[in-house]
Design a protein around this motif. Sequence first.
Motif, PDB file in Angstrom:
ATOM      1  N   GLY A   3       9.584   3.000  -2.364  1.00  0.00           N
ATOM      2  CA  GLY A   3       9.698   4.092  -1.407  1.00  0.00           C
ATOM      3  C   GLY A   3      10.041   3.605  -0.011  1.00  0.00           C
ATOM      4  O   GLY A   3      10.905   4.188   0.668  1.00  0.00           O
ATOM      5  N   VAL A   4       9.369   2.544   0.438  1.00  0.00           N
ATOM      6  CA  VAL A   4       9.615   2.010   1.791  1.00  0.00           C
ATOM      7  C   VAL A   4      11.031   1.453   1.899  1.00  0.00           C
ATOM      8  O   VAL A   4      11.739   1.697   2.892  1.00  0.00           O
ATOM      9  CB  VAL A   4       8.573   0.931   2.145  1.00  0.00           C
ATOM     10  CG1 VAL A   4       8.960   0.216   3.433  1.00  0.00           C
ATOM     11  CG2 VAL A   4       7.190   1.552   2.284  1.00  0.00           C
ATOM     12  N   VAL A   5      11.450   0.684   0.899  1.00  0.00           N
ATOM     13  CA  VAL A   5      12.803   0.108   0.917  1.00  0.00           C
ATOM     14  C   VAL A   5      13.852   1.220   0.950  1.00  0.00           C
ATOM     15  O   VAL A   5      14.845   1.145   1.701  1.00  0.00           O
ATOM     16  CB  VAL A   5      13.020  -0.803  -0.315  1.00  0.00           C
ATOM     17  CG1 VAL A   5      14.493  -1.216  -0.413  1.00  0.00           C
ATOM     18  CG2 VAL A   5      12.143  -2.037  -0.221  1.00  0.00           C
ATOM     19  N   THR A   6      13.638   2.268   0.160  1.00  0.00           N
ATOM     20  CA  THR A   6      14.579   3.392   0.149  1.00  0.00           C
ATOM     21  C   THR A   6      14.628   4.088   1.502  1.00  0.00           C
ATOM     22  O   THR A   6      15.713   4.415   2.012  1.00  0.00           O
ATOM     23  CB  THR A   6      14.179   4.416  -0.927  1.00  0.00           C
ATOM     24  OG1 THR A   6      14.116   3.770  -2.202  1.00  0.00           O
ATOM     25  CG2 THR A   6      15.188   5.557  -0.990  1.00  0.00           C
ATOM     26  N   LEU A   7      13.453   4.317   2.096  1.00  0.00           N
ATOM     27  CA  LEU A   7      13.391   4.992   3.388  1.00  0.00           C
ATOM     28  C   LEU A   7      14.137   4.196   4.462  1.00  0.00           C
ATOM     29  O   LEU A   7      14.950   4.762   5.205  1.00  0.00           O
ATOM     30  CB  LEU A   7      11.935   5.205   3.811  1.00  0.00           C
ATOM     31  CG  LEU A   7      11.706   5.887   5.164  1.00  0.00           C
ATOM     32  CD1 LEU A   7      12.310   7.293   5.172  1.00  0.00           C
ATOM     33  CD2 LEU A   7      10.215   5.956   5.495  1.00  0.00           C
ATOM     34  N   TYR A   8      13.872   2.892   4.528  1.00  0.00           N
ATOM     35  CA  TYR A   8      14.551   2.081   5.542  1.00  0.00           C
ATOM     36  C   TYR A   8      16.028   1.899   5.220  1.00  0.00           C
ATOM     37  O   TYR A   8      16.844   1.693   6.124  1.00  0.00           O
ATOM     38  CB  TYR A   8      13.865   0.716   5.676  1.00  0.00           C
ATOM     39  CG  TYR A   8      12.628   0.768   6.541  1.00  0.00           C
ATOM     40  CD1 TYR A   8      12.726   0.992   7.907  1.00  0.00           C
ATOM     41  CD2 TYR A   8      11.361   0.616   5.989  1.00  0.00           C
ATOM     42  CE1 TYR A   8      11.600   1.055   8.705  1.00  0.00           C
ATOM     43  CE2 TYR A   8      10.225   0.677   6.774  1.00  0.00           C
ATOM     44  CZ  TYR A   8      10.347   0.887   8.137  1.00  0.00           C
ATOM     45  OH  TYR A   8       9.230   0.965   8.934  1.00  0.00           O
ATOM     46  N   GLY A   9      16.377   1.999   3.935  1.00  0.00           N
ATOM     47  CA  GLY A   9      17.792   1.908   3.571  1.00  0.00           C
ATOM     48  C   GLY A   9      18.590   3.100   4.072  1.00  0.00           C
ATOM     49  O   GLY A   9      19.809   3.018   4.250  1.00  0.00           O
ATOM     50  N   LEU A  10      17.897   4.224   4.313  1.00  0.00           N
ATOM     51  CA  LEU A  10      18.568   5.416   4.821  1.00  0.00           C
ATOM     52  C   LEU A  10      18.844   5.341   6.323  1.00  0.00           C
ATOM     53  O   LEU A  10      19.662   6.119   6.833  1.00  0.00           O
ATOM     54  CB  LEU A  10      17.709   6.657   4.533  1.00  0.00           C
ATOM     55  CG  LEU A  10      17.525   7.031   3.054  1.00  0.00           C
ATOM     56  CD1 LEU A  10      16.513   8.170   2.923  1.00  0.00           C
ATOM     57  CD2 LEU A  10      18.860   7.434   2.429  1.00  0.00           C
ATOM     58  N   VAL A  11      18.172   4.415   7.031  1.00  0.00           N
ATOM     59  CA  VAL A  11      18.325   4.333   8.491  1.00  0.00           C
ATOM     60  C   VAL A  11      19.755   3.963   8.897  1.00  0.00           C
ATOM     61  O   VAL A  11      20.378   4.666   9.699  1.00  0.00           O
ATOM     62  CB  VAL A  11      17.297   3.356   9.096  1.00  0.00           C
ATOM     63  CG1 VAL A  11      17.588   3.123  10.577  1.00  0.00           C
ATOM     64  CG2 VAL A  11      15.878   3.898   8.911  1.00  0.00           C
TER      65      VAL A  11
END
Length: 562
Positions: A193-201
């Motif tokens: 979840g964290v990797v996906t969220l930061y990947g959206l930045v």
Amino acid sequence: MNALILLVIGIAGLCFGWFIYSKFVASKILKLDKNFATPSHTLRDDIDYIPTNKFVLWGHHFTAVAGAAPIVGPAIAVQWGWMPAFFWVILGTIFFAGIHDMSALWASVRHQGQSIGSVCRHIVGSKVGQLFMIVIFLVLLMVNSAFGVIIAQESVQHPSTIIPAWGAVAVAILMGVAIYRFKLNLGIVTIIGVVTLYGLVPLGGILPINLPDNFAGFNAYQQWIIILFVYAGIASIMPVWLLLQPRDYINGIQLFIGLILLYGSIFIVAPKVVAPELIPAIQENGGWSILIPVLFITVACGAISGFHGIVSSGTTSKQIDKETDVRFVGYLGAVGEGSLALATIIACIAGLGLLNADLNPETWAMLYKGGAGNFSSGGAAILHAGLGIPESIAQTLLSLMIILFAATTMDAGIRLQRYIVQEWGELYKIPFLKNKWLSTLVAVFLCFTLSWNGLGEGGKNEVAIWPLFGATNQILASLTLLTISVILIKSKRFKGSLVTLIPMTFILCMSFWGALIKLKDYFIAQNYLLFAISFIVIIVTIAVVLSALSIIFKIINSKENA
């Protein structure tokens, strides 16, 4: 002065609060019992009442109470110099916010997950409790409305945050399904979840989303207000495990990572503090009147906030697995918010110096009005200098933090307003108010209306209701502490009640003073709506305090005559 010194002092103070003071209060005064049957088990419905892992619940609680306020308040307060804001945040977190949040959560758990207003109704009296509920409803109305405007403004000013901000909703839903339906490992789900969220930045930077300046007669700010409250209404009636819990949890994790990066950069860069300890006007004779009581209603979240008691007794208490989790979730949630407020202060008073080499205490007055913008600008400068993160990406991360926190507060706030409307429907035998769909519609409509009026000229004005929210919010905190004090005194924990009575007395004096000032200001400005709200809050406060004190004196007299 080097900002590193302030950071070390601040962290040391917060560690004292967590490892020593909170442990003493939890074990010796509140007497938390791991064997007590909590409402999440006795009233379990898997919608509002559900036993929750304390780490997940901490994430939900922390992000629900934090919002944008621990950034906005301290960023404004440094206009008076770094010293007042710094010490109020640290001391407030240790002796005010932590105790307030933890004890409100404990009181609700001990009363079947009821709101602090309902607890007051049972402890202090039915009529007084009903008045208390009015204050709670007004605070929720103001915070949901104000945060709606803040998110709309941030969304228009920082279009690069749109994809990651709304992508976080999808990430949260998928996490909720993975954890509760497929029973996947929490650690693995968290990492993905964290990797996906930061990947959206970075994707947000590549594809910024700007709403049209005019669509069906609405400007971009108004369009965002409509979108936000439609979303908040839907989110507030979804099961907590599907969106609210995982969304708040993932936001808590990303904030934790953001604080580590920011604190690590401060250790590496050790930036110089460019703000004065106190502005000259305060150092002059009689200058403290500029600061008192305004500081204590400007910095609420990050020091003490009545809104936290609403969340603690509204959604969080219904998810506590073991009563001993109350300390971890309640007090540590306040410590997390204090850490964010501390980072905000340092970003504002030191980070800006990295952007402007000529900035010094004498020229500080030119920049302090930047508010939350100073946090993202100064924080981005520190991240760039310390870790080499491009300033544009760093600023997007910090702006995203503001939006995500404000949005999660709206999610929880609308749900809490729905609870209150339903309680009124039950109390006054009004069937349609007990319906969750209609009660949600009532809450959304009132908040939307106030937000719409708060947009001002095209959405570019500040929220006029914010100062009143600050004063009312702190009054609510003092009334919550007063209710807890009555519970402790009734339980014959007379000496223990001092841990709530002392902060209650201080914050009640400061906030009531501030409310009287705002009452006068609104009357002079002929803003009769806010004048009426302020007047109602003051009258209700007097009624609750007098009733609670009457009970306390009766208990003391009965003890003396025994």
